[in-house]
Motif scaffolding. Sequence first.
Motif, PDB file in Angstrom:
ATOM      1  N   ASP A 193       0.848  -1.361   0.032  1.00  0.00           N
ATOM      2  CA  ASP A 193       0.017   0.108   0.071  1.00  0.00           C
ATOM      3  C   ASP A 193       0.835   1.207   0.126  1.00  0.00           C
ATOM      4  O   ASP A 193       0.426   2.320  -0.717  1.00  0.00           O
ATOM      5  CB  ASP A 193      -0.899  -0.088   1.360  1.00  0.00           C
ATOM      6  CG  ASP A 193      -1.951  -1.093   0.973  1.00  0.00           C
ATOM      7  OD1 ASP A 193      -2.397  -1.234  -0.133  1.00  0.00           O
ATOM      8  OD2 ASP A 193      -2.732  -1.329   2.105  1.00  0.00           O
ATOM      9  N   TRP A 194       1.816   1.256   0.707  1.00  0.00           N
ATOM     10  CA  TRP A 194       2.869   2.400   0.745  1.00  0.00           C
ATOM     11  C   TRP A 194       3.215   2.664  -0.635  1.00  0.00           C
ATOM     12  O   TRP A 194       3.649   3.969  -1.331  1.00  0.00           O
ATOM     13  CB  TRP A 194       3.827   2.019   1.609  1.00  0.00           C
ATOM     14  CG  TRP A 194       4.968   3.268   1.852  1.00  0.00           C
ATOM     15  CD1 TRP A 194       6.247   3.178   1.223  1.00  0.00           C
ATOM     16  CD2 TRP A 194       5.091   4.524   2.495  1.00  0.00           C
ATOM     17  NE1 TRP A 194       6.897   4.530   1.277  1.00  0.00           N
ATOM     18  CE2 TRP A 194       5.942   5.012   2.156  1.00  0.00           C
ATOM     19  CE3 TRP A 194       4.078   5.131   3.503  1.00  0.00           C
ATOM     20  CZ2 TRP A 194       6.626   6.276   2.750  1.00  0.00           C
ATOM     21  CZ3 TRP A 194       4.501   6.377   3.894  1.00  0.00           C
ATOM     22  CH2 TRP A 194       5.559   6.967   3.629  1.00  0.00           C
ATOM     23  N   ARG A 196       2.358   1.726  -3.463  1.00  0.00           N
ATOM     24  CA  ARG A 196       1.332   2.311  -4.344  1.00  0.00           C
ATOM     25  C   ARG A 196       1.154   3.673  -4.532  1.00  0.00           C
ATOM     26  O   ARG A 196       0.677   4.281  -5.449  1.00  0.00           O
ATOM     27  CB  ARG A 196      -0.133   1.596  -4.157  1.00  0.00           C
ATOM     28  CG  ARG A 196      -0.147   0.182  -4.080  1.00  0.00           C
ATOM     29  CD  ARG A 196      -1.692  -0.132  -4.072  1.00  0.00           C
ATOM     30  NE  ARG A 196      -2.053  -1.676  -4.514  1.00  0.00           N
ATOM     31  CZ  ARG A 196      -1.938  -2.489  -3.634  1.00  0.00           C
ATOM     32  NH1 ARG A 196      -1.689  -2.427  -2.279  1.00  0.00           N
ATOM     33  NH2 ARG A 196      -1.796  -3.978  -3.877  1.00  0.00           N
ATOM     34  N   THR A 197       1.449   4.626  -3.334  1.00  0.00           N
ATOM     35  CA  THR A 197       1.533   6.073  -3.349  1.00  0.00           C
ATOM     36  C   THR A 197       2.866   6.802  -3.134  1.00  0.00           C
ATOM     37  O   THR A 197       2.716   7.900  -2.985  1.00  0.00           O
ATOM     38  CB  THR A 197       0.568   6.435  -2.133  1.00  0.00           C
ATOM     39  OG1 THR A 197       0.959   5.692  -0.998  1.00  0.00           O
ATOM     40  CG2 THR A 197      -0.656   5.816  -2.565  1.00  0.00           C
TER      41      THR A 197
END
Length: 259
Positions: A193-194, A196-197
């Motif tokens: 998730d980290w 991804r951004t």
Amino acid sequence: MEKLSKIGRYQFLAEPFHCDFTNHLFMGHLGNHMLNAADFHSNERGYGMNYLNTINKTWVLSRLAIEMYDMPKAYEKFYVETWVDSVMKYFTSRNFKVVNEEGHVYGYGKSIWAMIDMDTRQPTDIFAVREGLINEYIETSYECPIEKFSRVKVTGEEELLRSINTYYNDVDVNGHINSVKYIEHLLDLWDLDWYRTHFIKRFEIAYVAEAHHGDQLNFYREHREKERENDFNFKITKTTNDNAEVETCRCRVLFSSIL
């Protein structure tokens, strides 16, 4: 020996299984390509490990900084250019440029290397090798525009995030934990998730002591301030068989947000 150009240029391919879930080359594999380019460059010019090993010497990486604007995508061909821009008695500075055939620059790297004796593991005189041959290949006018190495500070209030064991695949030709393995293990501290951004804008590592097969690696994160929410400092230690804990390296990872 024929005098070659001071700057080496080596082609690589972003192989799909060397890319992450975003379809871009892993930072660790890029680091490996840079180290391979350094090895090719020094061997071709007569002061690489192919020769050094015959006189019981080798190169070891002391510091590495990689700063990227973007990463090669799967199946893209790209070049790593490399050159030595300064030499001292025990250390040499080597730069990298990552570029494609059209001239698009992905990023740059800076590194510091020590030449060591393979028995004592201590630095040895670089100028004593082949009458200082490396001096003939110093290039000071080719641009490497990224900032110099920063001093990675820790305050003693670091937080232990993870400890891992080391195995066969962590050990390189010099018999110690591979330089790039530290990068890969460290970048595993963030989840998908980290990533991804966030994009890895800059990675720095300064090696302090060697670690070996069987050592446990401990990853400590320095307390981060709010104004540095995408900028992290780390200390990595090793726990040896006699339970001693010794610092092996310090790292900085700077992320940029993906809009």
